[in-house]
Scaffold this active site. Structure first.
Site, PDB file in Angstrom:
ATOM      1  N   ARG A 130      -3.022  -9.822   5.855  1.00  0.00           N
ATOM      2  CA  ARG A 130      -3.470  -9.964   4.467  1.00  0.00           C
ATOM      3  C   ARG A 130      -2.345  -9.508   3.539  1.00  0.00           C
ATOM      4  O   ARG A 130      -1.977  -8.330   3.558  1.00  0.00           O
ATOM      5  CB  ARG A 130      -4.735  -9.118   4.274  1.00  0.00           C
ATOM      6  N   LYS A 143       0.812  -1.219   0.000  1.00  0.00           N
ATOM      7  CA  LYS A 143       0.000   0.000   0.000  1.00  0.00           C
ATOM      8  C   LYS A 143       0.846   1.271   0.000  1.00  0.00           C
ATOM      9  O   LYS A 143       2.029   1.248   0.339  1.00  0.00           O
ATOM     10  CB  LYS A 143      -0.965  -0.017   1.197  1.00  0.00           C
TER      11      LYS A 143
END
Ligand code: 8Y4
Length: 270
Positions: A240, A206
């Protein structure tokens, strides 16, 4: 938790659907690499990504869930649509991963009669607009904790046992870089007091990692692994990730170190 994206932008062949064979191969690879769970997603939740119509999401996701039941691994499905939840639960999914935290109309009804796991994620605003305006929090850690408390109460009122739930602070979903790192450094403190709900953390590749390292999306593996270890240190039960093998190696080292520390605390080296 290994990420299995079945959005067209994630296919090398440029097709509209991921074939069952490709999905099976990717899932089997993640399982061999040490994944304990696979998260299947049919709608891109990247800022600015177009919403996927219900029919198309169903056509993408349901056949993949059916195919992956042959692989002996728990299946999570990333969706906020109640109709998709019902369909994938019928097809054998084990968990619903909802970036909306089951706040959409009909979501609680869609999952309450199942015994599936539920990931309740925090998001401020909505995917299309959340990073447009600078997100504001009085105290981001306390605000996320209050959100979890409210969702725990709402799910409880719907008759959903707390034992089915995992909480996720939603890295990147309506947060500045500073908010994201506050939520990583204080992940433990986002848990409502007196509860012991497992925490899920998703930071893989991210932009919060790019913001610190200056690296583009394709070169954030080391940063992703470091963030995963920080989350584990803060008590995350589920992480995740895109890069399962590398993350599992790193977490094995963290775990071995933890174990040694616990032995030391029990007096072994005194
Ligand atoms: C590169 C690749 C850069 C992917 C960014 C991204 C979460 C989630 C997403 C999360 C839970 C993403 C579906 C965003 N993030 N579900 N989903 N927690 N529970 N972006 O943090 O991976 S999608």
């Amino acid at each position: 938790m290994g990420i299995l994206n079945i959005t067209p932008d994630s296919f090398s062949d440029g097709g509209r659907f991921l074939s069952r064979e490709d999905a099976l191969a990717r899932a089997e690879k993640m399982l061999a690499d040490g994944a304990d769970m696979i998260d299947i997603g049919g709608e891109s939740t990247r800022p600015g990504a177009p919403p996927v119509p219900l029919d198309e999401e169903l056509e993408r996701v349901v056949p993949i869930v059916e195919a992956l039941r042959a692989v002996n691994v728990p299946l999570s499905v990333d969706t906020y649509k109640p109709a998709v939840m019902r369909a994938v639960l019928d097809a054998g999914a084990d968990m619903i991963n909802d970036i909306w935290g089951l706040r959409q109309e009909g979501a609680l009804d869609a999952v309450k009669d199942s015994d599936c796991g539920l990931c309740v994620m925090h998001m401020l605003g909505e995917p299309r607009t959340m990073q447009v305006h600078e997100p504001f929090y009085e105290d981001v850690v306390a605000d996320v904790r209050s959100f979890f408390e409210a969702r725990l109460a709402a799910l409880g009122s719907a008759g959903i046992a707390a034992s089915r739930i995992a909480f996720d602070p939603g890295y990147g979903f309506g947060k500045t870089v500073a908010h994201n790192y506050a939520l990583l450094g204080h992940l433990r403190q986002t848990l409502p007091v007196g509860t012991n709900v497992p925490l899920l953390a998703g930071m893989s590749r991210k932009s919060m990692l790019g913001a610190v390292t200056g690296r583009g999306a394709g070169e954030r593996l080391a940063a992703s692994i470091a963030a995963a270890v920080c989350a584990a240190e803060q008590g995350a039960a589920i992480i995740r990730v895109h890069d399962v093998a590398e993350t599992v190696d790193a977490l094995k080292i963290w775990q071995a170190t933890q174990q040694a520390t616990q032995e030391a605390a029990s007096g072994k080296h005194d």
